[in-house]
Scaffold this motif. Structure first.
Motif, PDB file in Angstrom:
ATOM      1  N   LYS A  56     -41.032  23.957  49.905  1.00 32.19           N
ATOM      2  CA  LYS A  56     -41.865  23.344  48.865  1.00 32.19           C
ATOM      3  C   LYS A  56     -41.650  21.834  48.857  1.00 32.19           C
ATOM      4  O   LYS A  56     -40.554  21.351  49.091  1.00 32.19           O
ATOM      5  CB  LYS A  56     -41.515  23.918  47.495  1.00 32.19           C
ATOM      6  CG  LYS A  56     -41.833  25.390  47.374  1.00 32.19           C
ATOM      7  CD  LYS A  56     -41.403  25.922  46.022  1.00 32.19           C
ATOM      8  CE  LYS A  56     -41.670  27.420  45.932  1.00 32.19           C
ATOM      9  NZ  LYS A  56     -41.177  27.972  44.663  1.00 32.19           N
ATOM     10  N   GLY A  57     -42.719  21.119  48.572  1.00 30.55           N
ATOM     11  CA  GLY A  57     -42.632  19.672  48.437  1.00 30.55           C
ATOM     12  C   GLY A  57     -42.959  19.302  47.005  1.00 30.55           C
ATOM     13  O   GLY A  57     -44.109  19.416  46.582  1.00 30.55           O
ATOM     14  N   TYR A  58     -41.974  18.911  46.228  1.00 30.22           N
ATOM     15  CA  TYR A  58     -42.203  18.563  44.831  1.00 30.22           C
ATOM     16  C   TYR A  58     -42.543  17.080  44.725  1.00 30.22           C
ATOM     17  O   TYR A  58     -41.837  16.234  45.266  1.00 30.22           O
ATOM     18  CB  TYR A  58     -40.977  18.874  43.990  1.00 30.22           C
ATOM     19  CG  TYR A  58     -40.664  20.342  43.894  1.00 30.22           C
ATOM     20  CD1 TYR A  58     -41.651  21.266  43.559  1.00 30.22           C
ATOM     21  CD2 TYR A  58     -39.392  20.817  44.132  1.00 30.22           C
ATOM     22  CE1 TYR A  58     -41.370  22.610  43.462  1.00 30.22           C
ATOM     23  CE2 TYR A  58     -39.094  22.166  44.027  1.00 30.22           C
ATOM     24  CZ  TYR A  58     -40.091  23.055  43.694  1.00 30.22           C
ATOM     25  OH  TYR A  58     -39.806  24.399  43.602  1.00 30.22           O
ATOM     26  N   SER A  59     -43.612  16.759  43.999  1.00 28.32           N
ATOM     27  CA  SER A  59     -44.056  15.370  43.894  1.00 28.32           C
ATOM     28  C   SER A  59     -43.886  14.779  42.503  1.00 28.32           C
ATOM     29  O   SER A  59     -43.738  13.569  42.368  1.00 28.32           O
ATOM     30  CB  SER A  59     -45.515  15.244  44.330  1.00 28.32           C
ATOM     31  OG  SER A  59     -46.321  16.135  43.582  1.00 28.32           O
ATOM     32  N   LYS A  60     -43.925  15.591  41.457  1.00 23.45           N
ATOM     33  CA  LYS A  60     -43.801  15.087  40.080  1.00 23.45           C
ATOM     34  C   LYS A  60     -42.999  16.057  39.225  1.00 23.45           C
ATOM     35  O   LYS A  60     -43.061  17.269  39.419  1.00 23.45           O
ATOM     36  CB  LYS A  60     -45.175  14.908  39.426  1.00 23.45           C
ATOM     37  CG  LYS A  60     -46.062  13.894  40.088  1.00 23.45           C
ATOM     38  CD  LYS A  60     -45.586  12.492  39.805  1.00 23.45           C
ATOM     39  CE  LYS A  60     -46.541  11.502  40.452  1.00 23.45           C
ATOM     40  NZ  LYS A  60     -46.081  10.151  40.375  1.00 23.45           N
ATOM     41  N   VAL A  61     -42.271  15.489  38.253  1.00 23.40           N
ATOM     42  CA  VAL A  61     -41.556  16.297  37.276  1.00 23.40           C
ATOM     43  C   VAL A  61     -41.817  15.697  35.906  1.00 23.40           C
ATOM     44  O   VAL A  61     -41.916  14.477  35.759  1.00 23.40           O
ATOM     45  CB  VAL A  61     -40.038  16.379  37.572  1.00 23.40           C
ATOM     46  CG1 VAL A  61     -39.391  15.012  37.558  1.00 23.40           C
ATOM     47  CG2 VAL A  61     -39.344  17.300  36.591  1.00 23.40           C
ATOM     48  N   VAL A  69     -41.595  20.848  33.815  1.00 17.87           N
ATOM     49  CA  VAL A  69     -42.771  21.174  34.622  1.00 17.87           C
ATOM     50  C   VAL A  69     -42.692  20.371  35.918  1.00 17.87           C
ATOM     51  O   VAL A  69     -42.487  19.154  35.889  1.00 17.87           O
ATOM     52  CB  VAL A  69     -44.074  20.840  33.879  1.00 17.87           C
ATOM     53  CG1 VAL A  69     -45.285  21.172  34.744  1.00 17.87           C
ATOM     54  CG2 VAL A  69     -44.140  21.559  32.546  1.00 17.87           C
ATOM     55  N   ILE A  70     -42.844  21.074  37.027  1.00 17.99           N
ATOM     56  CA  ILE A  70     -42.776  20.451  38.350  1.00 17.99           C
ATOM     57  C   ILE A  70     -44.042  20.805  39.112  1.00 17.99           C
ATOM     58  O   ILE A  70     -44.472  21.957  39.107  1.00 17.99           O
ATOM     59  CB  ILE A  70     -41.548  20.956  39.132  1.00 17.99           C
ATOM     60  CG1 ILE A  70     -40.260  20.606  38.379  1.00 17.99           C
ATOM     61  CG2 ILE A  70     -41.526  20.382  40.540  1.00 17.99           C
ATOM     62  CD1 ILE A  70     -39.023  21.266  38.942  1.00 17.99           C
ATOM     63  N   CYS A  71     -44.651  19.812  39.765  1.00 12.50           N
ATOM     64  CA  CYS A  71     -45.817  20.107  40.602  1.00 12.50           C
ATOM     65  C   CYS A  71     -45.575  19.576  42.006  1.00 12.50           C
ATOM     66  O   CYS A  71     -44.727  18.715  42.241  1.00 12.50           O
ATOM     67  CB  CYS A  71     -47.087  19.526  39.996  1.00 12.50           C
ATOM     68  SG  CYS A  71     -47.148  17.746  39.958  1.00 12.50           S
ATOM     69  N   GLY A  72     -46.327  20.143  42.941  1.00  8.84           N
ATOM     70  CA  GLY A  72     -46.186  19.756  44.334  1.00  8.84           C
ATOM     71  C   GLY A  72     -47.058  20.617  45.215  1.00  8.84           C
ATOM     72  O   GLY A  72     -48.159  21.010  44.820  1.00  8.84           O
ATOM     73  N   ASN A  73     -46.547  20.943  46.414  1.00  5.01           N
ATOM     74  CA  ASN A  73     -47.326  21.763  47.342  1.00  5.01           C
ATOM     75  C   ASN A  73     -46.423  22.729  48.088  1.00  5.01           C
ATOM     76  O   ASN A  73     -45.231  22.481  48.248  1.00  5.01           O
ATOM     77  CB  ASN A  73     -48.098  20.876  48.315  1.00  5.01           C
ATOM     78  CG  ASN A  73     -47.175  20.096  49.225  1.00  5.01           C
ATOM     79  OD1 ASN A  73     -46.593  20.673  50.140  1.00  5.01           O
ATOM     80  ND2 ASN A  73     -47.003  18.806  48.995  1.00  5.01           N
ATOM     81  N   TYR A  74     -47.041  23.808  48.511  1.00 10.47           N
ATOM     82  CA  TYR A  74     -46.340  24.827  49.292  1.00 10.47           C
ATOM     83  C   TYR A  74     -47.350  25.457  50.234  1.00 10.47           C
ATOM     84  O   TYR A  74     -48.365  26.007  49.791  1.00 10.47           O
ATOM     85  CB  TYR A  74     -45.720  25.875  48.373  1.00 10.47           C
ATOM     86  CG  TYR A  74     -45.009  26.988  49.105  1.00 10.47           C
ATOM     87  CD1 TYR A  74     -43.867  26.736  49.853  1.00 10.47           C
ATOM     88  CD2 TYR A  74     -45.488  28.288  49.054  1.00 10.47           C
ATOM     89  CE1 TYR A  74     -43.212  27.747  50.522  1.00 10.47           C
ATOM     90  CE2 TYR A  74     -44.837  29.312  49.717  1.00 10.47           C
ATOM     91  CZ  TYR A  74     -43.700  29.033  50.459  1.00 10.47           C
ATOM     92  OH  TYR A  74     -43.058  30.044  51.138  1.00 10.47           O
ATOM     93  N   GLY A  76     -49.632  24.173  52.064  1.00  6.21           N
ATOM     94  CA  GLY A  76     -50.976  23.623  51.935  1.00  6.21           C
ATOM     95  C   GLY A  76     -51.667  23.896  50.612  1.00  6.21           C
ATOM     96  O   GLY A  76     -52.824  23.538  50.442  1.00  6.21           O
ATOM     97  N   GLN A  77     -50.996  24.536  49.684  1.00  6.61           N
ATOM     98  CA  GLN A  77     -51.575  24.862  48.382  1.00  6.61           C
ATOM     99  C   GLN A  77     -50.837  24.103  47.280  1.00  6.61           C
ATOM    100  O   GLN A  77     -49.624  23.923  47.352  1.00  6.61           O
ATOM    101  CB  GLN A  77     -51.472  26.365  48.093  1.00  6.61           C
ATOM    102  CG  GLN A  77     -52.159  27.246  49.106  1.00  6.61           C
ATOM    103  CD  GLN A  77     -53.673  27.107  49.031  1.00  6.61           C
ATOM    104  OE1 GLN A  77     -54.245  27.091  47.955  1.00  6.61           O
ATOM    105  NE2 GLN A  77     -54.301  26.972  50.186  1.00  6.61           N
ATOM    106  N   GLY A  78     -51.564  23.690  46.260  1.00  6.99           N
ATOM    107  CA  GLY A  78     -50.945  23.043  45.123  1.00  6.99           C
ATOM    108  C   GLY A  78     -50.164  24.053  44.291  1.00  6.99           C
ATOM    109  O   GLY A  78     -50.570  25.208  44.161  1.00  6.99           O
TER     110      GLY A  78
END
Length: 86
Positions: A56-61, A69-74, A76-78
């Motif tokens: 997983k690539g986390y971009s924001k927390v 809350v953490i968002c990113g990609n895995y 190729g999907q958000g």
């Protein structure tokens, strides 16, 4: 990474990974997220790695109270992951 204790900056060792976002509730409650699924927490005394390396690539927390809350990609999907701390 560095931590400032009593006005002196000290270098600390964290898992070697790119970091992308830093947020917290205060100086004793800070989260860092980044590449390879990295999630770190600082409790005012020490840093702790809260996840094991993964794809997983986390971009924001974002942190508010006990909600993280953490968002990113895995693959190729958000992704958005929400956690409630005890």
């Amino acid at each position: 990474a560095y931590v400032n204790k009593f006005g002196v900056w000290d270098e600390i060792d964290l898992y070697p990974v790119g970091t992308n976002s830093v947020r917290g509730n205060g100086q004793n409650d800070i989260f860092i997220v980044g590449d390879s699924g990295a999630i770190f927490h600082f409790n005012g005394v020490s840093w702790k790695m809260l996840s094991t390396p993964n794809n997983k690539g986390y971009s924001k927390v974002s942190v508010k109270g006990n909600i993280v809350v953490i968002c990113g990609n895995y693959l190729g999907q958000g992704i958005i992951e929400v956690g409630i701390r005890n």
